[in-house]
Design an enzyme around this catalytic site. Structure first.
Site, PDB file in Angstrom:
ATOM      1  N   SER A  56       7.071   0.482   1.217  1.00 18.88           N
ATOM      2  CA  SER A  56       6.504  -0.787   0.769  1.00 18.88           C
ATOM      3  C   SER A  56       7.566  -1.903   0.796  1.00 18.88           C
ATOM      4  CB  SER A  56       5.887  -0.613  -0.626  1.00 18.88           C
ATOM      5  OG  SER A  56       4.950  -1.621  -0.902  1.00 18.88           O
ATOM      6  N   ASP A 183      -0.282   1.340   2.155  1.00 15.32           N
ATOM      7  CA  ASP A 183       0.954   1.341   1.373  1.00 15.32           C
ATOM      8  C   ASP A 183       1.628   2.718   1.284  1.00 15.32           C
ATOM      9  OD1 ASP A 183       2.961   0.896  -0.438  1.00 15.32           O
ATOM     10  OD2 ASP A 183       1.675   0.118  -2.009  1.00 15.32           O
TER      11      ASP A 183
END
Length: 293
Positions: A56, A183
């Site tokens: 991320s 993610d």
């Protein structure tokens, strides 16, 4: 702020020559700006990692370092871009020939196009391909329908970054090799285990954070959504720490910041400064143990 040196870590440091160091930068949205302090500390110590991993926001800052940017350069670029309200608006406005709304995919929750947004905000120093990096980089993403993590090390670097940072409910998923990716923090908030065979010392940096409050007031809908995600990621981190922890584990004090608090970049940087000394002391302790052996 938490710092931990794993038991027995001294045994992984070679008795002669400089140890090979690798760093895993975790996810956490704007809290990831604290990664800059870690990069600056490594610069000040004269340590150049042999490998980097990121998930991320950690993939973004980790790639900046892997591309050859110094901590000071990353700090300056961050403050000039996401830390500057006018710059944020101007960069978003410049995205497309039609309108800012069309350029980023609309203003509905979950429909922001992170690939386009990153085009406006990533440093020009970050190349298009993994092969152009000066330090090997591993980026963690989540294969949504495959129900597993994927570690990307080759191919389109910027696409991999977009996938790793595509927070569900906020950004559109990213398609890579025909797979729907989201993610990386969902499956692996701090992907340090993918570095353990590459080096002598692995540093893991946790900026996931956790919900804060007085325990009596219910969170807003927005806060509860991201707070629940934090709790799940911290559960995964706790299990990984029991099974196979990194040699040095750092947790800057960034809980009070929210996932989208990028305009508070200066405050986050100031709050995270103590982690620099924590890293230096932890590294010195490891080397002192090595010397005693």
């Amino acid at each position: 702020m938490t710092t931990r040196i794993s038991p027995g870590a001294e045994h992984v440091v070679p008795s002669n020559g400089a140890p090979r160091v690798a760093v895993a930068f975790g996810g956490g949205g704007a809290r990831g700006i604290a990664h800059i302090a870690v990069i600056e500390a490594l610069d000040e110590m004269g340590i150049r990692p042999v490998a980097i991993a990121g998930s991320s926001i950690g993939a973004i800052f980790g790639t900046g370092m892997a591309a050859g940017m110094s901590g000071a350069e990353i700090r300056d670029y961050t403050l000039e871009t996401v830390g500057n309200r006018n710059a944020v608006f101007n960069r978003l406005w410049s995205l497309g020939p039609a309108s800012m709304r069309d350029g980023i995919g609309g203003f509905r929750l979950g429909h922001f196009n992170l690939e386009r947004i990153l085009e406006a905000f990533l440093s020009p120093a970050i190349p298009q391909s993994f092969g152009e990096l000066s330090i090997p980089m591993k980026i963690a993403v989540t294969d949504y329908y495959g129900q597993t993590e994927a570690i990307l090390e080759t191919g389109d670097l910027r696409l991999a970054i977009a996938a790793s940072a595509a927070i569900p409910g906020l950004f559109m998923p990213v398609r890579i090799n025909g797979r729907i990716m989201v993610d990386g923090g969902i499956f692996n908030p701090i992907p340090w285990e993918h570095l353990m065979e590459d080096c002598d010392i692995v540093i893991g940096v946790d900026v996931v954070g956790a919900p804060e409050g007085d325990g009596t007031h219910p969170p807003s809908r927005f806060d509860s959504m991201f707070g629940a995600s934090q709790l799940m990621m911290q559960s995964a981190i706790a299990l990984k720490m029991k099974l196979h922890p990194p040699h040095i584990f750092l947790r800057p004090s960034v809980n009070r910041f929210r996932v989208l608090d990028f305009l508070k970049a200066r405050e986050i940087l100031e709050e995270s400064q103590p982690i620099k000394d924590e890293l230096k002391r932890s590294f010195e302790k490891l080397m002192a143990r090595r010397d005693r052996d």
